[in-house]
Design a protein around this motif. Structure first.
Motif, PDB file in Angstrom:
ATOM      1  N   PRO A  24      86.174  36.922   4.683  1.00  0.00           N
ATOM      2  CA  PRO A  24      85.515  37.860   5.594  1.00  0.00           C
ATOM      3  C   PRO A  24      86.364  38.189   6.836  1.00  0.00           C
ATOM      4  O   PRO A  24      86.708  37.305   7.621  1.00  0.00           O
ATOM      5  CB  PRO A  24      84.243  37.114   6.013  1.00  0.00           C
ATOM      6  CG  PRO A  24      84.071  36.005   5.030  1.00  0.00           C
ATOM      7  CD  PRO A  24      85.449  35.643   4.597  1.00  0.00           C
ATOM      8  N   THR A  25      86.694  39.465   7.004  1.00  0.00           N
ATOM      9  CA  THR A  25      87.398  39.949   8.196  1.00  0.00           C
ATOM     10  C   THR A  25      86.667  41.177   8.692  1.00  0.00           C
ATOM     11  O   THR A  25      86.751  42.240   8.088  1.00  0.00           O
ATOM     12  CB  THR A  25      88.875  40.287   7.881  1.00  0.00           C
ATOM     13  OG1 THR A  25      88.941  41.192   6.781  1.00  0.00           O
ATOM     14  CG2 THR A  25      89.652  39.020   7.526  1.00  0.00           C
ATOM     15  N   PHE A  26      85.968  41.045   9.823  1.00  0.00           N
ATOM     16  CA  PHE A  26      85.102  42.117  10.301  1.00  0.00           C
ATOM     17  C   PHE A  26      85.342  42.475  11.763  1.00  0.00           C
ATOM     18  O   PHE A  26      84.587  43.256  12.337  1.00  0.00           O
ATOM     19  CB  PHE A  26      83.636  41.735  10.087  1.00  0.00           C
ATOM     20  CG  PHE A  26      83.221  41.777   8.643  1.00  0.00           C
ATOM     21  CD1 PHE A  26      82.763  42.951   8.075  1.00  0.00           C
ATOM     22  CD2 PHE A  26      83.317  40.648   7.845  1.00  0.00           C
ATOM     23  CE1 PHE A  26      82.388  43.006   6.745  1.00  0.00           C
ATOM     24  CE2 PHE A  26      82.950  40.685   6.509  1.00  0.00           C
ATOM     25  CZ  PHE A  26      82.485  41.872   5.952  1.00  0.00           C
ATOM     26  N   ASP A  27      86.384  41.948  12.382  1.00  0.00           N
ATOM     27  CA  ASP A  27      86.699  42.336  13.747  1.00  0.00           C
ATOM     28  C   ASP A  27      87.125  43.807  13.801  1.00  0.00           C
ATOM     29  O   ASP A  27      87.698  44.332  12.838  1.00  0.00           O
ATOM     30  CB  ASP A  27      87.844  41.487  14.309  1.00  0.00           C
ATOM     31  CG  ASP A  27      87.401  40.095  14.723  1.00  0.00           C
ATOM     32  OD1 ASP A  27      86.197  39.801  14.633  1.00  0.00           O
ATOM     33  OD2 ASP A  27      88.278  39.309  15.133  1.00  0.00           O
ATOM     34  N   PRO A  28      86.909  44.473  14.936  1.00  0.00           N
ATOM     35  CA  PRO A  28      87.426  45.833  15.103  1.00  0.00           C
ATOM     36  C   PRO A  28      88.944  45.799  15.248  1.00  0.00           C
ATOM     37  O   PRO A  28      89.538  44.741  15.515  1.00  0.00           O
ATOM     38  CB  PRO A  28      86.752  46.307  16.392  1.00  0.00           C
ATOM     39  CG  PRO A  28      86.474  45.048  17.150  1.00  0.00           C
ATOM     40  CD  PRO A  28      86.148  44.009  16.112  1.00  0.00           C
ATOM     41  N   PRO A  29      89.619  46.943  15.081  1.00  0.00           N
ATOM     42  CA  PRO A  29      91.068  46.970  15.222  1.00  0.00           C
ATOM     43  C   PRO A  29      91.508  46.893  16.677  1.00  0.00           C
ATOM     44  O   PRO A  29      90.707  47.065  17.598  1.00  0.00           O
ATOM     45  CB  PRO A  29      91.439  48.323  14.609  1.00  0.00           C
ATOM     46  CG  PRO A  29      90.238  49.179  14.845  1.00  0.00           C
ATOM     47  CD  PRO A  29      89.059  48.246  14.709  1.00  0.00           C
ATOM     48  N   ARG A  49      82.962  48.578   5.997  1.00  0.00           N
ATOM     49  CA  ARG A  49      81.528  48.294   6.045  1.00  0.00           C
ATOM     50  C   ARG A  49      81.293  47.195   7.078  1.00  0.00           C
ATOM     51  O   ARG A  49      82.127  46.295   7.237  1.00  0.00           O
ATOM     52  CB  ARG A  49      81.002  47.816   4.688  1.00  0.00           C
ATOM     53  CG  ARG A  49      81.050  48.862   3.584  1.00  0.00           C
ATOM     54  CD  ARG A  49      79.932  49.883   3.710  1.00  0.00           C
ATOM     55  NE  ARG A  49      79.864  50.759   2.550  1.00  0.00           N
ATOM     56  CZ  ARG A  49      79.132  50.538   1.480  1.00  0.00           C
ATOM     57  NH1 ARG A  49      78.411  49.416   1.401  1.00  0.00           N
ATOM     58  NH2 ARG A  49      79.116  51.388   0.479  1.00  0.00           N
ATOM     59  N   SER A  50      80.167  47.226   7.758  1.00  0.00           N
ATOM     60  CA  SER A  50      79.838  46.195   8.735  1.00  0.00           C
ATOM     61  C   SER A  50      79.116  45.034   8.066  1.00  0.00           C
ATOM     62  O   SER A  50      78.616  45.142   6.933  1.00  0.00           O
ATOM     63  CB  SER A  50      78.951  46.775   9.836  1.00  0.00           C
ATOM     64  OG  SER A  50      77.647  47.058   9.323  1.00  0.00           O
ATOM     65  N   LEU A  51      79.028  43.930   8.775  1.00  0.00           N
ATOM     66  CA  LEU A  51      78.252  42.798   8.279  1.00  0.00           C
ATOM     67  C   LEU A  51      76.796  43.177   8.050  1.00  0.00           C
ATOM     68  O   LEU A  51      76.166  42.725   7.090  1.00  0.00           O
ATOM     69  CB  LEU A  51      78.355  41.627   9.261  1.00  0.00           C
ATOM     70  CG  LEU A  51      79.631  40.805   9.202  1.00  0.00           C
ATOM     71  CD1 LEU A  51      79.756  39.933  10.444  1.00  0.00           C
ATOM     72  CD2 LEU A  51      79.644  39.941   7.943  1.00  0.00           C
ATOM     73  N   ASP A  52      76.251  43.999   8.922  1.00  0.00           N
ATOM     74  CA  ASP A  52      74.866  44.426   8.747  1.00  0.00           C
ATOM     75  C   ASP A  52      74.708  45.284   7.500  1.00  0.00           C
ATOM     76  O   ASP A  52      73.686  45.221   6.819  1.00  0.00           O
ATOM     77  CB  ASP A  52      74.387  45.202   9.978  1.00  0.00           C
ATOM     78  CG  ASP A  52      74.150  44.292  11.182  1.00  0.00           C
ATOM     79  OD1 ASP A  52      73.969  43.072  10.975  1.00  0.00           O
ATOM     80  OD2 ASP A  52      74.154  44.804  12.313  1.00  0.00           O
ATOM     81  N   ASP A  72      88.480  36.194  10.468  1.00  0.00           N
ATOM     82  CA  ASP A  72      88.575  36.482  11.895  1.00  0.00           C
ATOM     83  C   ASP A  72      87.288  36.042  12.593  1.00  0.00           C
ATOM     84  O   ASP A  72      86.405  35.422  11.974  1.00  0.00           O
ATOM     85  CB  ASP A  72      88.926  37.951  12.146  1.00  0.00           C
ATOM     86  CG  ASP A  72      87.910  38.933  11.541  1.00  0.00           C
ATOM     87  OD1 ASP A  72      86.766  38.521  11.242  1.00  0.00           O
ATOM     88  OD2 ASP A  72      88.275  40.121  11.388  1.00  0.00           O
ATOM     89  N   ASP A  73      87.171  36.355  13.866  1.00  0.00           N
ATOM     90  CA  ASP A  73      86.034  35.842  14.634  1.00  0.00           C
ATOM     91  C   ASP A  73      84.702  36.356  14.099  1.00  0.00           C
ATOM     92  O   ASP A  73      83.740  35.590  13.934  1.00  0.00           O
ATOM     93  CB  ASP A  73      86.185  36.220  16.110  1.00  0.00           C
ATOM     94  CG  ASP A  73      87.309  35.468  16.798  1.00  0.00           C
ATOM     95  OD1 ASP A  73      87.790  34.462  16.227  1.00  0.00           O
ATOM     96  OD2 ASP A  73      87.717  35.882  17.895  1.00  0.00           O
ATOM     97  N   SER A  74      84.621  37.652  13.817  1.00  0.00           N
ATOM     98  CA  SER A  74      83.370  38.199  13.274  1.00  0.00           C
ATOM     99  C   SER A  74      83.100  37.646  11.881  1.00  0.00           C
ATOM    100  O   SER A  74      81.946  37.411  11.511  1.00  0.00           O
ATOM    101  CB  SER A  74      83.436  39.723  13.232  1.00  0.00           C
ATOM    102  OG  SER A  74      83.583  40.257  14.531  1.00  0.00           O
ATOM    103  N   GLY A  75      84.164  37.438  11.114  1.00  0.00           N
ATOM    104  CA  GLY A  75      83.999  36.841   9.796  1.00  0.00           C
ATOM    105  C   GLY A  75      83.426  35.436   9.871  1.00  0.00           C
ATOM    106  O   GLY A  75      82.591  35.051   9.032  1.00  0.00           O
TER     107      GLY A  75
END
Length: 267
Positions: A24-29, A49-52, A72-75
């Motif tokens: 999972p990698t969901f941080d913004p660029p 796609r977002s986590l939501d 990453d952090d959001s992941g």
């Protein structure tokens, strides 16, 4: 089977009721992340796609936990949406510790050859076998750490329906595993990761190595991932696509690019 490529190594696999999320990698660029020995990389593309958008999943397949281009952090926050997380033994120790950044209640650590069978109501049993990876040259392992891939089989099927290679270079142990695999679908990590500090050393396959791997594994469909979105991916999608287009027919016909954010039916 339905595969949605999210970005970098991240993909959502929907298969006979199972919802499976990879790395999972969901941080913004825009952010620059530090790696080993003073190396770094900038994230250039955000998730498609977002986590939501994705919601809850049954299992996360995390090839390794210690590099931001795979978690990453959001992941890390998103791991809470998974019933089970499968990763390396070192990753399981780090992510399941109550005092750690995640403290997930069901993180299971695997080394190459280990297996686990997951069950859920109204779904066929899912057996996951960890497959070998080497995240660079042999002498770099103390720096880059352990990595695993995953071969997934439903019920009593004779061969894997899905293989996720994880971040790896091509080497003899992986060649042997691939030759015995013959999965229906392979999610293949490429990108030819390199850093200026370590010169020509690569830490993941380039497309030419992936062509050899695909020819050995003979998947019905091969979906390339881990090929865009980060500055340390030295061979990105357009360059990799040219290599695949010049491969032998059986490999060329098996490779299928998944447009970012759009589910495709495979297998």
């Amino acid at each position: 089977m339905r595969v949605t490529r999210i970005g970098g190594p991240t993909a959502l696999v929907e298969w006979e009721g199972w919802r499976i999320l990879t790395d999972p990698t969901f941080d913004p660029p825009g952010r620059t992340y530090s790696f080993a020995l003073g190396t770094s990389s900038r994230k250039t593309t955000g998730p498609a796609r977002s986590l939501d958008d994705i919601g809850d999943v049954d299992v996360v397949l995390l090839s390794h936990h210690h590099h931001a281009d795979n978690l990453d952090d959001s992941g890390r926050v998103g791991l809470a949406r998974a019933a089970t997380v499968l990763t390396t033994r070192a990753g399981a120790k780090a992510l399941s510790a109550p005092s750690g950044p995640v403290g997930h209640p069901d993180v299971r650590g695997l080394a190459a050859g280990d297996s686990v069978t997951l069950t859920a109501q109204d779904k066929p049993a899912l057996t996951v076998v960890a497959t070998p990876c080497r995240h660079g040259a042999p002498f770099t392992r103390p720096l880059v750490g352990p990595v695993v891939g995953f071969a997934l089989t439903l019920g009593d099927a004779a061969r894997p329906g899905l293989w996720v290679t994880g971040d790896t270079v091509l080497y003899d142990g992986l060649r042997r595993a691939a030759a015995a695999m013959r999965p229906d679908v392979a999610i293949v990590h490429i990108g030819a990761v390199k850093f200026p500090l370590t010169g020509p050393l690569a830490y993941t396959m380039d497309a030419a190595a992936a062509v050899e791997l695909i020819a050995l594994a003979e998947p019905g469909t091969a979906v390339p991932v881990h090929v865009e979105g980060w500055s340390h991916f030295s061979e990105q999608e357009a360059a990799a696509a040219k290599v695949f287009e010049s491969a032998e027919l059986t490999v060329r016909e098996s490779v299928r690019w998944a447009p970012l954010g759009e589910p495709i039916e495979v297998g």
